[in-house]
Design a protein around this motif. Structure first.
Motif, PDB file in Angstrom:
ATOM      1  N   MET A   1     -19.140  -3.564  29.874  1.00  0.00           N
ATOM      2  CA  MET A   1     -17.849  -2.900  29.836  1.00  0.00           C
ATOM      3  C   MET A   1     -17.864  -1.751  30.843  1.00  0.00           C
ATOM      4  SD  MET A   1     -15.951  -1.321  26.544  1.00  0.00           S
ATOM      5  CE  MET A   1     -16.184   0.421  26.486  1.00  0.00           C
ATOM      6  N   SER A   2     -16.917  -1.743  31.760  1.00  0.00           N
ATOM      7  CA  SER A   2     -16.860  -0.660  32.742  1.00  0.00           C
ATOM      8  C   SER A   2     -16.002   0.484  32.210  1.00  0.00           C
ATOM      9  CB  SER A   2     -16.312  -1.170  34.069  1.00  0.00           C
ATOM     10  OG  SER A   2     -14.974  -1.544  33.925  1.00  0.00           O
ATOM     11  N   ARG A   3     -16.404   1.670  32.582  1.00  0.00           N
ATOM     12  CA  ARG A   3     -15.683   2.880  32.188  1.00  0.00           C
ATOM     13  C   ARG A   3     -14.958   3.449  33.380  1.00  0.00           C
ATOM     14  NH1 ARG A   3     -19.424   6.895  28.661  1.00  0.00           N
ATOM     15  NH2 ARG A   3     -18.235   8.472  29.716  1.00  0.00           N
ATOM     16  N   PRO A   4     -13.784   4.037  33.138  1.00  0.00           N
ATOM     17  CA  PRO A   4     -13.110   4.725  34.248  1.00  0.00           C
ATOM     18  C   PRO A   4     -13.963   5.894  34.740  1.00  0.00           C
ATOM     19  CG  PRO A   4     -11.671   4.540  32.312  1.00  0.00           C
ATOM     20  CD  PRO A   4     -13.032   4.075  31.903  1.00  0.00           C
ATOM     21  N   ALA A   5     -13.840   6.183  36.013  1.00  0.00           N
ATOM     22  CA  ALA A   5     -14.543   7.328  36.584  1.00  0.00           C
ATOM     23  C   ALA A   5     -13.992   8.619  35.982  1.00  0.00           C
ATOM     24  CB  ALA A   5     -14.361   7.340  38.101  1.00  0.00           C
ATOM     25  N   PRO A   6     -14.813   9.662  35.924  1.00  0.00           N
ATOM     26  CA  PRO A   6     -14.323  10.947  35.415  1.00  0.00           C
ATOM     27  C   PRO A   6     -13.152  11.463  36.249  1.00  0.00           C
ATOM     28  CG  PRO A   6     -16.707  11.015  35.769  1.00  0.00           C
ATOM     29  CD  PRO A   6     -16.209   9.721  36.338  1.00  0.00           C
ATOM     30  N   ALA A   7     -12.239  12.135  35.594  1.00  0.00           N
ATOM     31  CA  ALA A   7     -11.096  12.739  36.284  1.00  0.00           C
ATOM     32  C   ALA A   7     -11.574  13.842  37.225  1.00  0.00           C
ATOM     33  CB  ALA A   7     -10.110  13.303  35.270  1.00  0.00           C
ATOM     34  N   ARG A   8     -10.730  14.166  38.177  1.00  0.00           N
ATOM     35  CA  ARG A   8     -10.987  15.246  39.132  1.00  0.00           C
ATOM     36  C   ARG A   8     -10.115  16.444  38.760  1.00  0.00           C
ATOM     37  NH1 ARG A   8     -15.038  14.340  42.267  1.00  0.00           N
ATOM     38  NH2 ARG A   8     -14.099  15.300  44.055  1.00  0.00           N
ATOM     39  N   ARG A   9     -10.468  17.592  39.252  1.00  0.00           N
ATOM     40  CA  ARG A   9      -9.685  18.807  38.963  1.00  0.00           C
ATOM     41  C   ARG A   9      -8.219  18.632  39.330  1.00  0.00           C
ATOM     42  NH1 ARG A   9     -12.673  23.989  38.337  1.00  0.00           N
ATOM     43  NH2 ARG A   9     -14.885  23.466  38.306  1.00  0.00           N
ATOM     44  N   ALA A  10      -7.952  17.940  40.429  1.00  0.00           N
ATOM     45  CA  ALA A  10      -6.575  17.763  40.905  1.00  0.00           C
ATOM     46  C   ALA A  10      -5.720  16.959  39.929  1.00  0.00           C
ATOM     47  CB  ALA A  10      -6.578  17.088  42.275  1.00  0.00           C
ATOM     48  N   ASP A  11      -6.346  16.313  38.950  1.00  0.00           N
ATOM     49  CA  ASP A  11      -5.610  15.508  37.970  1.00  0.00           C
ATOM     50  C   ASP A  11      -4.990  16.347  36.850  1.00  0.00           C
ATOM     51  OD1 ASP A  11      -6.273  13.100  39.274  1.00  0.00           O
ATOM     52  OD2 ASP A  11      -8.211  13.013  38.226  1.00  0.00           O
ATOM     53  N   TYR A  12      -5.262  17.637  36.847  1.00  0.00           N
ATOM     54  CA  TYR A  12      -4.790  18.512  35.766  1.00  0.00           C
ATOM     55  C   TYR A  12      -3.878  19.603  36.299  1.00  0.00           C
ATOM     56  CZ  TYR A  12      -8.005  15.999  32.864  1.00  0.00           C
ATOM     57  OH  TYR A  12      -8.632  14.987  32.179  1.00  0.00           O
ATOM     58  N   ALA A  13      -3.001  20.109  35.424  1.00  0.00           N
ATOM     59  CA  ALA A  13      -1.936  21.022  35.834  1.00  0.00           C
ATOM     60  C   ALA A  13      -2.242  22.500  35.624  1.00  0.00           C
ATOM     61  CB  ALA A  13      -0.647  20.664  35.089  1.00  0.00           C
ATOM     62  N   ALA A  14      -2.994  22.838  34.597  1.00  0.00           N
ATOM     63  CA  ALA A  14      -3.275  24.240  34.267  1.00  0.00           C
ATOM     64  C   ALA A  14      -4.754  24.363  33.930  1.00  0.00           C
ATOM     65  CB  ALA A  14      -2.422  24.684  33.073  1.00  0.00           C
ATOM     66  N   PHE A  15      -5.351  25.499  34.251  1.00  0.00           N
ATOM     67  CA  PHE A  15      -6.788  25.694  34.020  1.00  0.00           C
ATOM     68  C   PHE A  15      -7.078  26.991  33.281  1.00  0.00           C
ATOM     69  CE2 PHE A  15      -6.991  22.419  37.132  1.00  0.00           C
ATOM     70  CZ  PHE A  15      -8.168  21.740  36.840  1.00  0.00           C
ATOM     71  N   PHE A  16      -8.118  26.920  32.431  1.00  0.00           N
ATOM     72  CA  PHE A  16      -8.576  28.082  31.680  1.00  0.00           C
ATOM     73  C   PHE A  16     -10.100  28.050  31.650  1.00  0.00           C
ATOM     74  CE2 PHE A  16      -4.438  26.863  30.217  1.00  0.00           C
ATOM     75  CZ  PHE A  16      -3.749  28.057  30.294  1.00  0.00           C
ATOM     76  N   ALA A  17     -10.726  29.189  31.962  1.00  0.00           N
ATOM     77  CA  ALA A  17     -12.185  29.299  31.924  1.00  0.00           C
ATOM     78  C   ALA A  17     -12.627  29.534  30.480  1.00  0.00           C
ATOM     79  CB  ALA A  17     -12.650  30.442  32.820  1.00  0.00           C
ATOM     80  N   ILE A  18     -13.648  28.785  30.078  1.00  0.00           N
ATOM     81  CA  ILE A  18     -14.183  28.918  28.723  1.00  0.00           C
ATOM     82  C   ILE A  18     -15.708  29.014  28.833  1.00  0.00           C
ATOM     83  CG2 ILE A  18     -14.396  27.869  26.442  1.00  0.00           C
ATOM     84  CD1 ILE A  18     -11.787  26.360  27.010  1.00  0.00           C
ATOM     85  N   PRO A  19     -16.268  30.182  28.545  1.00  0.00           N
ATOM     86  CA  PRO A  19     -17.730  30.298  28.606  1.00  0.00           C
ATOM     87  C   PRO A  19     -18.381  29.576  27.426  1.00  0.00           C
ATOM     88  CG  PRO A  19     -16.714  32.429  28.088  1.00  0.00           C
ATOM     89  CD  PRO A  19     -15.609  31.435  28.246  1.00  0.00           C
ATOM     90  N   THR A  20     -19.510  28.943  27.706  1.00  0.00           N
ATOM     91  CA  THR A  20     -20.292  28.368  26.618  1.00  0.00           C
ATOM     92  C   THR A  20     -21.128  29.468  25.980  1.00  0.00           C
ATOM     93  OG1 THR A  20     -22.076  27.772  28.134  1.00  0.00           O
ATOM     94  CG2 THR A  20     -20.393  26.093  27.703  1.00  0.00           C
ATOM     95  N   ARG A  21     -21.603  29.177  24.781  1.00  0.00           N
ATOM     96  CA  ARG A  21     -22.447  30.140  24.058  1.00  0.00           C
ATOM     97  C   ARG A  21     -23.762  29.451  23.695  1.00  0.00           C
ATOM     98  NH1 ARG A  21     -18.511  30.681  19.242  1.00  0.00           N
ATOM     99  NH2 ARG A  21     -18.899  28.474  19.503  1.00  0.00           N
ATOM    100  N   TRP A  22     -24.800  30.225  23.487  1.00  0.00           N
ATOM    101  CA  TRP A  22     -26.100  29.682  23.101  1.00  0.00           C
ATOM    102  C   TRP A  22     -25.957  28.788  21.865  1.00  0.00           C
ATOM    103  CZ3 TRP A  22     -30.684  28.471  24.640  1.00  0.00           C
ATOM    104  CH2 TRP A  22     -31.716  28.274  23.720  1.00  0.00           C
ATOM    105  N   GLU A  23     -25.146  29.211  20.922  1.00  0.00           N
ATOM    106  CA  GLU A  23     -24.986  28.451  19.677  1.00  0.00           C
ATOM    107  C   GLU A  23     -24.261  27.119  19.874  1.00  0.00           C
ATOM    108  OE1 GLU A  23     -20.947  30.194  17.647  1.00  0.00           O
ATOM    109  OE2 GLU A  23     -22.755  31.378  17.425  1.00  0.00           O
ATOM    110  N   ASP A  24     -23.665  26.882  21.042  1.00  0.00           N
ATOM    111  CA  ASP A  24     -23.004  25.608  21.309  1.00  0.00           C
ATOM    112  C   ASP A  24     -24.002  24.495  21.616  1.00  0.00           C
ATOM    113  OD1 ASP A  24     -20.455  26.787  21.042  1.00  0.00           O
ATOM    114  OD2 ASP A  24     -20.452  27.389  23.153  1.00  0.00           O
ATOM    115  N   ASN A  25     -25.231  24.862  22.006  1.00  0.00           N
ATOM    116  CA  ASN A  25     -26.258  23.861  22.299  1.00  0.00           C
ATOM    117  C   ASN A  25     -26.762  23.229  21.008  1.00  0.00           C
ATOM    118  OD1 ASN A  25     -26.142  24.393  25.021  1.00  0.00           O
ATOM    119  ND2 ASN A  25     -28.158  25.333  25.152  1.00  0.00           N
ATOM    120  N   ASP A  26     -27.202  21.976  21.115  1.00  0.00           N
ATOM    121  CA  ASP A  26     -27.808  21.319  19.963  1.00  0.00           C
ATOM    122  C   ASP A  26     -29.321  21.233  20.163  1.00  0.00           C
ATOM    123  OD1 ASP A  26     -28.246  19.194  21.713  1.00  0.00           O
ATOM    124  OD2 ASP A  26     -26.654  17.957  20.869  1.00  0.00           O
ATOM    125  N   ALA A  27     -30.005  20.525  19.292  1.00  0.00           N
ATOM    126  CA  ALA A  27     -31.467  20.431  19.352  1.00  0.00           C
ATOM    127  C   ALA A  27     -31.956  19.741  20.623  1.00  0.00           C
ATOM    128  CB  ALA A  27     -31.982  19.690  18.122  1.00  0.00           C
TER     129      ALA A  27
END
Length: 145
Positions: A1-27
């Motif tokens: 089964m083939s998957r579509p390629a990931p979207a590019r930035r140009a495919d989206y209309a609005a952007f927001f920066a979201i920092p990751t946190r240490w607690e977002d990582n898993d094991a």
């Protein structure tokens, strides 16, 4: 089964920066899948606030989440800075499908792409038409619009 390629930035209309946190990582040392859903919800909320759409208080539009999902293309981890690209993939009478591409640091391809479907509802959880001003804001990020 083939998957579509990931979207590019140009495919989206609005952007927001979201920092990751240490607690977002898993094991395994990368972002936990539940964190991605939180980032998607945060992107939608930041867009609403940016557009002056109230998210709490008396008279606020009730939006019920009726569906969500996420496709993962590449790992992200703390301390990556995610850039959440947002668009409206479908706009119905009472529903809107928000689509969010998450881009790691300066990457041009999304490391993950998710969606969440909101339905405007009354206090008894029955669908109601999306208000005109909210619909107009959604139309500015409508995919292909």
């Amino acid at each position: 089964m083939s998957r579509p390629a990931p979207a590019r930035r140009a495919d989206y209309a609005a952007f927001f920066a979201i920092p990751t946190r240490w607690e977002d990582n898993d094991a395994y040392g990368h972002l936990n899948n539940a964190a991605y859903h939180s980032f998607i919800d945060t992107a939608v909320t930041l867009w609403q606030l940016d557009r002056g759409i109230p998210i709490e208080g008396e008279g606020v539009l009730r939006s019920l989440v009726v569906e969500n999902g996420c496709t993962y293309h590449a790992e992200a981890r703390f301390p990556d800075l995610l850039h959440a690209g947002l668009r409206c993939g479908h706009l119905g009478r009472s529903s809107a499908r928000f689509e969010v591409g998450l881009f790691r640091n300066d990457d041009e391809s999304a490391c993950a792409e998710g969606f969440v479907v909101h339905v405007a509802a009354d206090t008894e959880n029955r669908p109601v038409p999306i208000p005109t001003d909210y619909r107009a804001a959604l139309e500015t990020i409508l995919r292909g619009g």
